[in-house]
Design an enzyme around this catalytic site. Structure first.
Site, PDB file in Angstrom:
ATOM      1  N   VAL A  14      53.644  54.013  35.403  1.00 41.29           N
ATOM      2  CA  VAL A  14      53.684  54.500  36.791  1.00 41.29           C
ATOM      3  C   VAL A  14      54.052  53.358  37.749  1.00 41.29           C
ATOM      4  CG1 VAL A  14      52.338  55.512  38.668  1.00 41.29           C
ATOM      5  CG2 VAL A  14      52.073  56.382  36.340  1.00 41.29           C
ATOM      6  N   GLU A 127      47.443  61.346  46.822  1.00 42.52           N
ATOM      7  CA  GLU A 127      48.323  62.473  46.466  1.00 42.52           C
ATOM      8  C   GLU A 127      48.646  62.474  44.970  1.00 42.52           C
ATOM      9  OE1 GLU A 127      49.835  64.942  48.772  1.00 42.52           O
ATOM     10  OE2 GLU A 127      49.894  65.743  46.743  1.00 42.52           O
ATOM     11  N   VAL A 130      46.478  64.333  41.806  1.00 44.05           N
ATOM     12  CA  VAL A 130      46.512  65.746  41.383  1.00 44.05           C
ATOM     13  C   VAL A 130      47.947  66.255  41.429  1.00 44.05           C
ATOM     14  CG1 VAL A 130      45.624  68.088  41.794  1.00 44.05           C
ATOM     15  CG2 VAL A 130      44.233  66.113  42.441  1.00 44.05           C
ATOM     16  N   GLY A 132      50.703  65.265  40.191  1.00 41.48           N
ATOM     17  CA  GLY A 132      51.805  64.292  40.200  1.00 41.48           C
ATOM     18  C   GLY A 132      52.667  64.396  41.443  1.00 41.48           C
ATOM     19  N   GLY A 185      55.527  61.157  26.676  1.00 41.62           N
ATOM     20  CA  GLY A 185      54.783  60.320  27.642  1.00 41.62           C
ATOM     21  C   GLY A 185      53.932  61.130  28.599  1.00 41.62           C
ATOM     22  N   GLU A 188      47.675  61.368  28.137  1.00 43.45           N
ATOM     23  CA  GLU A 188      47.022  60.077  28.381  1.00 43.45           C
ATOM     24  C   GLU A 188      47.028  59.295  27.063  1.00 43.45           C
ATOM     25  OE1 GLU A 188      45.768  59.257  31.460  1.00 43.45           O
ATOM     26  OE2 GLU A 188      46.531  61.163  32.168  1.00 43.45           O
ATOM     27  N   ASP A 199      40.401  66.063  32.340  1.00 46.37           N
ATOM     28  CA  ASP A 199      41.436  65.684  33.315  1.00 46.37           C
ATOM     29  C   ASP A 199      41.612  66.781  34.375  1.00 46.37           C
ATOM     30  OD1 ASP A 199      44.149  63.921  33.732  1.00 46.37           O
ATOM     31  OD2 ASP A 199      44.623  66.059  33.875  1.00 46.37           O
ATOM     32  N   LYS A 203      40.614  66.850  38.497  1.00 45.69           N
ATOM     33  CA  LYS A 203      41.567  67.253  39.549  1.00 45.69           C
ATOM     34  C   LYS A 203      41.007  68.435  40.351  1.00 45.69           C
ATOM     35  CE  LYS A 203      45.479  65.541  36.839  1.00 45.69           C
ATOM     36  NZ  LYS A 203      46.436  65.874  35.777  1.00 45.69           N
TER      37      LYS A 203
HETATM   38  N1  HSE Z   1      47.799  63.484  31.377  1.00 40.95           N
HETATM   39  C1  HSE Z   1      47.990  64.076  32.664  1.00 40.95           C
HETATM   40  C2  HSE Z   1      48.664  65.421  32.458  1.00 40.95           C
HETATM   41  C3  HSE Z   1      48.853  63.193  33.521  1.00 40.95           C
HETATM   42  O1  HSE Z   1      49.094  65.722  31.343  1.00 40.95           O
HETATM   43  O2  HSE Z   1      48.770  66.194  33.395  1.00 40.95           O
HETATM   44  C4  HSE Z   1      48.511  63.068  34.933  1.00 40.95           C
HETATM   45  O3  HSE Z   1      47.195  63.235  35.278  1.00 40.95           O
END
Ligand code: HSE
Length: 427
Positions: A14, A127, A130, A132, A185, A188, A199, A203
């Site tokens: 990132v 921002e 959550v 991306g 990619g 995580e 995850d 969010k």
């Molecule tokens: N691993 C997360 C996803 C990436 O797949 O959405 C960003 O939080």
């Protein structure tokens, strides 16, 4: 034109993408954002070798970046909670703004960080934490500011959406789909938190804080992962007119806020059911106005970098209203909202079994809206003494569905555990 001096901690995927975009699009950012973003210091634990642009001032000690007087903003992109929190606190105490992509940090420590930021009169942009590159935080903080949010439902984890899409569209098995997500990619480094729902739950807690003025309180979010989804469930869901998606859900009902993230059947009539591959989408339903839906890439370096840069531009232009915890009026309750349910039971193929099942539903005052039982002769011979029965129920709370399932599982005609998912069909 004003200049914002930036210190970046973390130049992995990132951070590298942030540097690339700043390098590639300076004119676009200046003409559209009205600010020159200048990276004055980079913290990379591997030192200069980790950074392509050799002109940059790189240090190995991340704390040096956080404490620097040369910067206006610290961009925290190392992830995790301990060191990241220390860096962010150091920068804020030193009167610097912060931009972070770190959902774990905001979801668990947002309130104390925003309190500190308010005391020091600085901004925190999150921002990128959550969805991306899809500006859902901006929608909640600004675009919908005139509205009372009733509920939100979102696909907030790209990895699990990719896996579920591959499993349902191409019959790919779970392990192969996960491997593909990792190769792209999306997942995580350790995909456990994608797969088990952590995850998306983090969010969801961030969205809830903005939507319902509750504290950033990840611990009060109930959640489960896509490891509960079996290919058979995907087939039955499709037969009944649903896709299975991992849905982060928050609602405000009678001043009670519930927040959760579970695999959920989504009606094929809803846009969320059509969201495939690694894409994210969020449906925010407001009193009076109804739903607005936000769709876009929620994972990956470039989308995340896009959100980080948008925050930097906003900070240069004055930032946002405070997220101060003093303004929080509600809290997340452990009670969860009611949903229609999908249940799959393995039932002994003998007279009266369905009658007993329906009486258990009737005793709890739960309606059966749909029921599928295929003829046992379609099953392999060794399975013909039981048949799968799939039931769609009326709307039921968590407490009642648990009681119903306990009663069903105690029936001698029901083999194995009852599988259950929520159904989202609200508009
Ligand atoms: N691993 C997360 C996803 C990436 O797949 O959405 C960003 O939080």
């Amino acid at each position: 034109m004003k200049t914002l001096k930036i210190g970046i901690c973390g130049v992995g995927n990132v951070g590298g993408a942030v540097l690339d975009t700043l390098n590639k699009n300076p004119e676009i950012i200046q003409s559209q954002g009205g600010v020159h973003l200048e990276v004055v210091l980079v913290g990379a634990r591997k030192g200069k070798a980790a950074v392509e642009n050799k002109q940059l001032n790189v240090v190995e000690d991340l704390k040096e970046v956080a404490a620097s007087n040369e910067i206006d903003v610290l961009v925290e992109l190392i992830g995790g909670c301990d060191l990241a929190k220390e860096l962010v606190e150091t920068a804020i105490k030193n009167g610097k703004h912060v931009v972070t992509a770190n959902k774990a940090l905001i979801a668990s420590h947002g309130d104390e960080l925003f309190k500190l930021a308010k005391e020091k009169n600085v901004q925190i942009g999150f921002e990128a934490s959550v969805a991306g590159g899809t500006p859902v935080i901006k929608a909640l903080r600004e675009g919908l500011v005139a509205n009372k949010v009733q509920w939100f439902a979102g696909i907030l984890n790209g990895t699990t959406n990719f896996i579920l899409s591959e499993m349902s569209d191409k019959n790919t098995n779970f392990d192969d789909a996960l491997k593909q997500a990792q190769d792209l990619g999306l997942a995580e480094a350790d995909p456990t938190m994608d797969i088990d729902g952590t995850d998306a739950a983090q969010k969801a807690s961030i969205l809830a804080a903005l939507a319902f003025k509750v504290p950033f309180d990840f611990k009060s979010v109930s959640y489960g992962g896509i490891d509960q989804v079996d290919p058979e469930d995907l087939k039955y869901a499709a037969e009944l007119g649903y896709a299975i998606k991992h849905i982060a859900y928050g609602s405000l009902v009678d001043e009670e806020v519930s927040v959760s993230a579970y695999p959920t059947l989504v009606s094929k009539e809803l846009l969320l059911s059509q969201v495939g591959q690694q894409m994210n989408a969020l449906d925010i339903c407001c009193e009076d106005m109804g739903s607005t839906v936000y769709y876009g890439p929620g994972a990956g370096p470039k989308p995340t970098a896009s959100a980080v840069i948008a925050d930097l531009v906003d900070i240069a232009n004055g930032g946002w209203p405070s997220q101060d915890s003093a303004k929080k009026v509600n809290k997340i309750t452990k009670k969860t909202a009611s949903f229609p349910r999908y249940l799959r039971l393995n039932v002994k193929n003998e007279p009266g079994a369905i009658a007993k099942i329906s009486s258990i539903f009737a005793n709890e005052d739960i309606s059966i809206e749909a029921l599928i039982q295929h003829e046992a002769r379609k099953l392999p011979e060794d399975l013909q003494d039981t048949v799968p029965v799939v039931i769609i129920s009326g709307s039921v709370s968590e407490e009642i569905i648990s009681k119903l399932i306990t009663n069903l599982e105690s029936m001698k005609e029901i083999d194995t555990k009852v599988r259950q998912f929520r159904i989202h069909n609200a508009v």
